[in-house]
Design a protein around this motif. Structure first.
Motif, PDB file in Angstrom:
ATOM      1  N   THR A  13       7.736  -3.947  10.390  1.00  0.00           N
ATOM      2  CA  THR A  13       8.655  -2.810  10.454  1.00  0.00           C
ATOM      3  C   THR A  13       8.006  -1.543  10.985  1.00  0.00           C
ATOM      4  O   THR A  13       8.696  -0.651  11.453  1.00  0.00           O
ATOM      5  CB  THR A  13       9.249  -2.516   9.060  1.00  0.00           C
ATOM      6  OG1 THR A  13       8.171  -2.379   8.133  1.00  0.00           O
ATOM      7  CG2 THR A  13      10.173  -3.614   8.609  1.00  0.00           C
ATOM      8  N   THR A 269       7.842  -7.384   4.130  1.00  0.00           N
ATOM      9  CA  THR A 269       9.107  -7.848   4.711  1.00  0.00           C
ATOM     10  C   THR A 269       9.419  -9.237   4.161  1.00  0.00           C
ATOM     11  O   THR A 269      10.527  -9.545   3.759  1.00  0.00           O
ATOM     12  CB  THR A 269       8.954  -7.933   6.247  1.00  0.00           C
ATOM     13  OG1 THR A 269       8.476  -6.680   6.711  1.00  0.00           O
ATOM     14  CG2 THR A 269      10.250  -8.270   6.911  1.00  0.00           C
ATOM     15  N   GLY A 313      11.195  -8.336   0.836  1.00  0.00           N
ATOM     16  CA  GLY A 313      11.494  -6.906   1.022  1.00  0.00           C
ATOM     17  C   GLY A 313      12.597  -6.680   2.035  1.00  0.00           C
ATOM     18  O   GLY A 313      13.366  -5.710   1.928  1.00  0.00           O
TER      19      GLY A 313
HETATM   20  N1  LIG Z   1      10.649   0.356  -4.592  1.00  0.00           N
HETATM   21  C1  LIG Z   1      10.878  -0.756  -3.880  1.00  0.00           C
HETATM   22  N2  LIG Z   1      11.525  -1.812  -4.427  1.00  0.00           N
HETATM   23  C2  LIG Z   1      11.748  -2.943  -3.721  1.00  0.00           C
HETATM   24  N3  LIG Z   1      11.356  -3.113  -2.444  1.00  0.00           N
HETATM   25  C3  LIG Z   1      10.709  -2.112  -1.850  1.00  0.00           C
HETATM   26  C4  LIG Z   1      10.431  -0.883  -2.529  1.00  0.00           C
HETATM   27  N4  LIG Z   1       9.761  -0.068  -1.660  1.00  0.00           N
HETATM   28  C5  LIG Z   1       9.636  -0.770  -0.509  1.00  0.00           C
HETATM   29  N5  LIG Z   1      10.198  -1.986  -0.612  1.00  0.00           N
HETATM   30  C6  LIG Z   1      10.260  -3.033   0.421  1.00  0.00           C
HETATM   31  O1  LIG Z   1       8.943  -3.285   0.865  1.00  0.00           O
HETATM   32  C7  LIG Z   1       8.966  -3.604   2.267  1.00  0.00           C
HETATM   33  C8  LIG Z   1       7.895  -2.810   2.980  1.00  0.00           C
HETATM   34  O2  LIG Z   1       6.651  -3.268   2.585  1.00  0.00           O
HETATM   35  P1  LIG Z   1       5.424  -3.233   3.597  1.00  0.00           P
HETATM   36  O3  LIG Z   1       4.286  -3.848   2.870  1.00  0.00           O
HETATM   37  O4  LIG Z   1       5.292  -1.855   4.136  1.00  0.00           O
HETATM   38  O5  LIG Z   1       6.038  -4.188   4.723  1.00  0.00           O
HETATM   39  P2  LIG Z   1       5.564  -4.739   6.143  1.00  0.00           P
HETATM   40  O6  LIG Z   1       4.063  -4.646   6.178  1.00  0.00           O
HETATM   41  O7  LIG Z   1       6.095  -6.129   6.127  1.00  0.00           O
HETATM   42  O8  LIG Z   1       6.229  -3.900   7.191  1.00  0.00           O
HETATM   43  C9  LIG Z   1      10.330  -3.272   2.795  1.00  0.00           C
HETATM   44  O9  LIG Z   1      10.992  -4.483   3.140  1.00  0.00           O
HETATM   45  C10 LIG Z   1      11.042  -2.578   1.636  1.00  0.00           C
HETATM   46  O10 LIG Z   1      12.403  -2.971   1.550  1.00  0.00           O
END
Ligand SMILES: Nc1ncnc2c1ncn2[C@@H]1O[C@H](COP(=O)(O)OP(=O)(O)O)[C@@H](O)[C@H]1O
Ligand SMILES: O=P(O)(O)OC[C@H](O)CO
Length: 502
Positions: A13, A269, A313
């Motif tokens: 993302t 994600t 996520g």
């Molecule tokens: N408080 C929360 N509760 C549930 N899900 C969350 C929360 N904060 C972030 N997310 C989820 O975590 C994901 C982002 O995590 P991240 O480790 O940054 O992802 P990536 O590295 O896959 O881009 C998103 O899909 C978001 O919807």
């Protein structure tokens, strides 16, 4: 003078640049989201040029935020969303098509055709450690060559090259058309379906079956060595780029899972649990992947078993972006807290089919158990619980395949700030869940790989010493309720099968 290591984390993302000090502490972060492009149901793309532009911006941004200059940085590591495939022209630097993202299911027919060739599924499992699935890069490259006008001819003429996001970022960072380095590491290569897990070299017979010219493939080097220097223009000019790890392997490294039997689970994600199996390659009988965990310089490669879950996520994002049910991810916990339990509702997010341990591309998402009683709070709970139930399935498979009984689970990633989810996770697993102080383990792992290559960190013991626990959740649910919840979940999963027909 204090020195630092930088890491570029090119995620699904967003793209981040993080700067770490010698104790593994984050001193600066800059981050930029990129557009998620959904041209059709099941298709997911990213614009590689947008990602490269964001990479340049966050590198400059992270330096500026900490008031550091390039001379303070001794090395850069790259970590990335894996499997996502880019094909570009080595003479112009122009991608011939958008990057096809790991979640994309457009290659289902290609995958079925490959399964019908001699050896089928078993041939792939034995050689590359992966089941035939739309998830991996090889079939995505094949799709581009089959569907973009003129691409196959240009590829056969040697003008087109392929890379996952690590290779795309590295090639551009090292100068692009002006001498860019076309390299990957074994963790990324092990996700293409094209690398032999024993030799760590491309398998020419599989490449031939997929119709991919060998000249397109990057050179496979180790995960920790100097590949080149950052191009002279822009942020970090001249700094050695000295580490590459796929993001889930990077998180395993950053979590200091450096001995056989140690595992971590990352909640982003999707969710990805990796168990270090040492220099032994363990083949799964329970729907897990066999993959490269890391290869540090000349040392023997370390293998891992992996349980990959496509949607965790991103289900929370879907609630926010597609339904407008929440305005930010944190709100889901507020809704979930308004109720005691899921009210009988189970949400199986099979948006990209089901990955581990099922590998069912015919599955699609379903919410089951609905009655007039179910409200917004119950649905919010069902969304969070889906992540925990899927993790339980993967942990069970991991224990069965490895014989290791995991007595606690190290966690990290964007979702682990969610306290309700973490408690439910411990409850449904029946083992404690442990979050480290530095939750940015993905970027940290890439920084470690780069820092080890230039002597900033001496040995893996430095990494072990830097790891510290932040919080631990203990299981509180009684075993009868745990069993009945899990049984309901398993039943809900079966309702998603056979949805997409032939
Ligand atoms: N408080 C929360 N509760 C549930 N899900 C969350 C929360 N904060 C972030 N997310 C989820 O975590 C994901 C982002 O995590 P991240 O480790 O940054 O992802 P990536 O590295 O896959 O881009 C998103 O899909 C978001 O919807
Ligand atoms: O970008 P993330 O953190 O969701 O990770 C994606 C995985 O590497 C896909 O295999």
């Amino acid at each position: 003078m204090t020195q630092y290591v930088a890491a570029i984390d090119q995620g699904t993302t967003s793209t981040r640049c993080m700067i770490f000090d010698h104790s593994g502490r984050v001193v600066s972060v800059d981050q930029k989201e990129h557009e998620q492009i959904f041209p059709k149901a099941g298709w997911v793309e990213h614009d590689p040029k947008e990602v490269w532009q964001n990479t340049r911006q966050v590198a400059a941004g992270a330096l500026a935020k900490a008031d550091l200059s390039t001379s303070d940085i001794v090395a850069v590591g790259i970590t990335n969303q894996r499997e996502t495939a880019v094909v570009w022209d080595r003479n112009t630097g122009e991608p011939v098509y958008n990057a096809i993202v790991w979640q994309d299911t457009r290659t289902d027919k290609i995958v079925t055709e490959l399964g019908n060739l001699g050896g089928g599924q078993e041939r792939y499992l034995q050689k590359v450690g992966l089941p035939l699935a739309t998830y991996f890069s090889g079939p995505k490259v094949r799709w581009i060559l089959d569907n973009v006008e003129g691409a196959r001819e240009r590829a056969e003429a040697g003008d087109l090259v392929f890379g996952n996001m690590d290779t795309w970022v590295l090639w551009n960072m090292t100068g692009g058309v002006d001498g860019g380095v076309h390299v990957t590491d074994p963790t990324n290569a092990s996700r293409t379906m094209l690398m032999d897990l024993d030799t760590l070299q491309w398998d020419s017979s599989i490449a031939a079956d997929m119709g991919i010219p060998m000249s397109m493939l990057p050179e496979i080097r180790s995960s920790s060595e100097v590949y080149g220097q950052v191009r002279e223009r822009g942020a970090l000019a001249g700094v050695p780029i000295a580490g590459i790890l796929g993001d889930q392997q990077a998180a395993t490294f950053g979590q200091a899972c450096l001995s056989p039997g140690e595992a971590k689970n990352t909640y982003g994600t999707g969710n990805f649990m990796l168990l270090n199996t040492g220099t032994e390659k363990v083949m799964s009988r329970n729907g897990l992947l066999t993959t490269i965990c890391y290869k540090i310089g000349e040392a023997a490669p370390v293998y891992a078993l992996e349980g990959s879950i496509a949607v965790t996520g991103s289900l929370v994002q879907w609630l926010r972006d597609n339904l407008g049910m929440i305005s930010n991810a944190a709100e889901i916990e507020e809704h979930a807290k308004t109720v005691e339990d899921n009210g009988g509702a189970y949400f199986v997010p099979a948006f990209s089919g089901l990955f581990a341990p099922y590998w069912r591309s015919d599955a699609r998402g379903a919410i089951v158990g609905l009655t007039r009683f179910v409200n917004k709070g119950h649905l919010a709970r069902a969304v969070l619980e889906a992540t925990a139930f899927q993790t339980r399935e993967v942990l069970d498979a991991m224990n069965a395949d490895s014989g290791v009984d995991l007595t606690a689970l190290k966690v990290d990633g964007g979702m682990v700030v969610n306290e309700l989810l973490m408690q439910f996770q411990a409850d449904i697993l029946g083992v404690p869940v442990i979050r480290p102080v530095v939750n940015e383990t993905t970027a940290l792992g890439a920084a470690y790989a780069a820092g080890l290559a230039v002597g900033f960190w001496e040995t893996e013991d430095d990494i072990r010493e830097n790891w510290a626990q932040d919080k631990q959740w203990e299981p509180r649910m009684d075993s009868a309720r745990r069993d009945s919840e899990y049984k309901n979940w398993k039943k809900a999963v079966t309702k998603t099968f056979d949805w997409v027909e032939g």
